[in-house]
Scaffold this motif. Sequence first.
Motif, mmCIF file in Angstrom:
data_model
loop_
_atom_site.group_PDB
_atom_site.id
_atom_site.type_symbol
_atom_site.label_atom_id
_atom_site.label_comp_id
_atom_site.label_asym_id
_atom_site.label_seq_id
_atom_site.Cartn_x
_atom_site.Cartn_y
_atom_site.Cartn_z
ATOM 1 N N ALA A 40 35.896 6.082 29.872
ATOM 2 C CA ALA A 40 35.673 7.495 29.571
ATOM 3 C C ALA A 40 36.687 8.369 30.292
ATOM 4 O O ALA A 40 37.302 9.267 29.700
ATOM 5 C CB ALA A 40 34.255 7.906 29.946
ATOM 6 N N VAL A 41 36.883 8.117 31.589
ATOM 7 C CA VAL A 41 37.841 8.901 32.368
ATOM 8 C C VAL A 41 39.261 8.661 31.874
ATOM 9 O O VAL A 41 40.029 9.599 31.636
ATOM 10 C CB VAL A 41 37.722 8.541 33.857
ATOM 11 N N PHE A 42 39.607 7.404 31.698
ATOM 12 C CA PHE A 42 40.954 7.072 31.246
ATOM 13 C C PHE A 42 41.208 7.640 29.860
ATOM 14 O O PHE A 42 42.294 8.151 29.562
ATOM 15 C CB PHE A 42 41.132 5.551 31.238
ATOM 16 N N GLY A 43 40.197 7.571 28.982
ATOM 17 C CA GLY A 43 40.356 8.086 27.632
ATOM 18 C C GLY A 43 40.584 9.581 27.614
ATOM 19 O O GLY A 43 41.452 10.083 26.884
ATOM 20 N N ALA A 44 39.793 10.329 28.393
ATOM 21 C CA ALA A 44 39.941 11.788 28.417
ATOM 22 C C ALA A 44 41.303 12.192 28.962
ATOM 23 O O ALA A 44 41.988 13.065 28.388
ATOM 24 C CB ALA A 44 38.828 12.406 29.258
ATOM 25 N N MET A 45 41.711 11.572 30.051
ATOM 26 C CA MET A 45 43.014 11.890 30.629
ATOM 27 C C MET A 45 44.150 11.517 29.679
ATOM 28 O O MET A 45 45.100 12.278 29.473
ATOM 29 C CB MET A 45 43.187 11.144 31.953
ATOM 30 N N ASP A 46 44.025 10.343 29.079
ATOM 31 C CA ASP A 46 45.077 9.880 28.177
ATOM 32 C C ASP A 46 45.156 10.768 26.947
ATOM 33 O O ASP A 46 46.251 11.098 26.461
ATOM 34 C CB ASP A 46 44.802 8.431 27.768
ATOM 35 N N GLY A 92 45.415 7.663 18.540
ATOM 36 C CA GLY A 92 45.123 7.348 19.938
ATOM 37 C C GLY A 92 43.680 6.949 20.160
ATOM 38 O O GLY A 92 43.388 5.995 20.901
ATOM 39 N N ALA A 93 42.740 7.651 19.521
ATOM 40 C CA ALA A 93 41.324 7.341 19.709
ATOM 41 C C ALA A 93 40.988 5.944 19.200
ATOM 42 O O ALA A 93 40.301 5.173 19.877
ATOM 43 C CB ALA A 93 40.456 8.388 19.003
ATOM 44 N N PHE A 94 41.474 5.616 18.001
ATOM 45 C CA PHE A 94 41.197 4.288 17.454
ATOM 46 C C PHE A 94 41.895 3.194 18.261
ATOM 47 O O PHE A 94 41.344 2.111 18.474
ATOM 48 C CB PHE A 94 41.626 4.220 15.989
ATOM 49 N N SER A 95 43.104 3.474 18.700
ATOM 50 C CA SER A 95 43.832 2.498 19.508
ATOM 51 C C SER A 95 43.134 2.247 20.840
ATOM 52 O O SER A 95 42.994 1.096 21.276
ATOM 53 C CB SER A 95 45.263 2.990 19.755
ATOM 54 N N ALA A 116 39.240 11.407 22.021
ATOM 55 C CA ALA A 116 39.231 12.422 20.966
ATOM 56 C C ALA A 116 38.966 13.811 21.534
ATOM 57 O O ALA A 116 39.602 14.794 21.142
ATOM 58 C CB ALA A 116 38.173 12.068 19.914
ATOM 59 N N LEU A 117 38.043 13.883 22.491
ATOM 60 C CA LEU A 117 37.733 15.179 23.101
ATOM 61 C C LEU A 117 38.923 15.705 23.890
ATOM 62 O O LEU A 117 39.268 16.894 23.807
ATOM 63 C CB LEU A 117 36.515 15.040 24.017
ATOM 64 N N GLY A 118 39.554 14.839 24.656
ATOM 65 C CA GLY A 118 40.721 15.263 25.425
ATOM 66 C C GLY A 118 41.877 15.673 24.529
ATOM 67 O O GLY A 118 42.545 16.691 24.768
#
Length: 243
Positions: free
Chosen positions: A31-37, A70-73, A170-172
């Motif tokens: 979750a953290v990595f996804g939002a930052m990325d 990016g989200a799907f990847s 997706a949110l980020g």
Amino acid sequence: MSIIETEATLHDAHRDNHTHRDVNGGWLRPAVFGAMDGLVSNLALMTGVAGGAVSQQTIIITGLSGLAAGAFSMAAGEYTSVASQRELVEAELDVERRELRKHPADEERELAELYVSRGVEPELAREVARQLSQDPEQALEIHAREELGIDPGDLPSPTVAAVSSFGSFALGALLPLLPYLLGASALWPAVLLALVGLFGCGAVVAKVTARSWWFSGVRQLALGGAAAGVTYLLGSLFGTAVG
């Protein structure tokens, strides 16, 4: 206050101050990595394109494409990595389960020796190992914790990791895109919102990890800002060269 009341108060205080957060749930890191990325990559992607002096529509399409791809990847990568890790752990648990079934005495002796190496008296260590080994599932859990450093009942979920990563990315990625979707034609509102989001994400993560909120926020702000600045410069240079 009586001795009993004093002990009860101490026990209550100890219980209140000795509650640990869940560090093995498998959702926090993706979750953290996804939002930052999502924030950094889509901001950098959009600023790079904007540096080439393209149209507003092109920037929006670029941002939406970066968000979806990016989200799907991220989700696919997290699911595969966590599933592979879980399968490896389950394979090792099967090995330990077979050893407990085929060589129970050797496994019990091994557990006793482990407790002795940690300072338990030999006789007591043997008795503890004997009692713990009476239940096969409990014995497997103990050996997994001691030898593999894992809890068989608390393995990370690939689905949880994938969903967390997809949603947070997706949110980020949506933050720098949002001003354009609302009608903005300049780049600065997207950059400003994204940088505020980066600082906010860093500050929130600091609350979870007990780090300084301002240090974590400024760190994420600096990293994201640097990435956006570099890509904007590259976009400007290549846009001029191509034009």
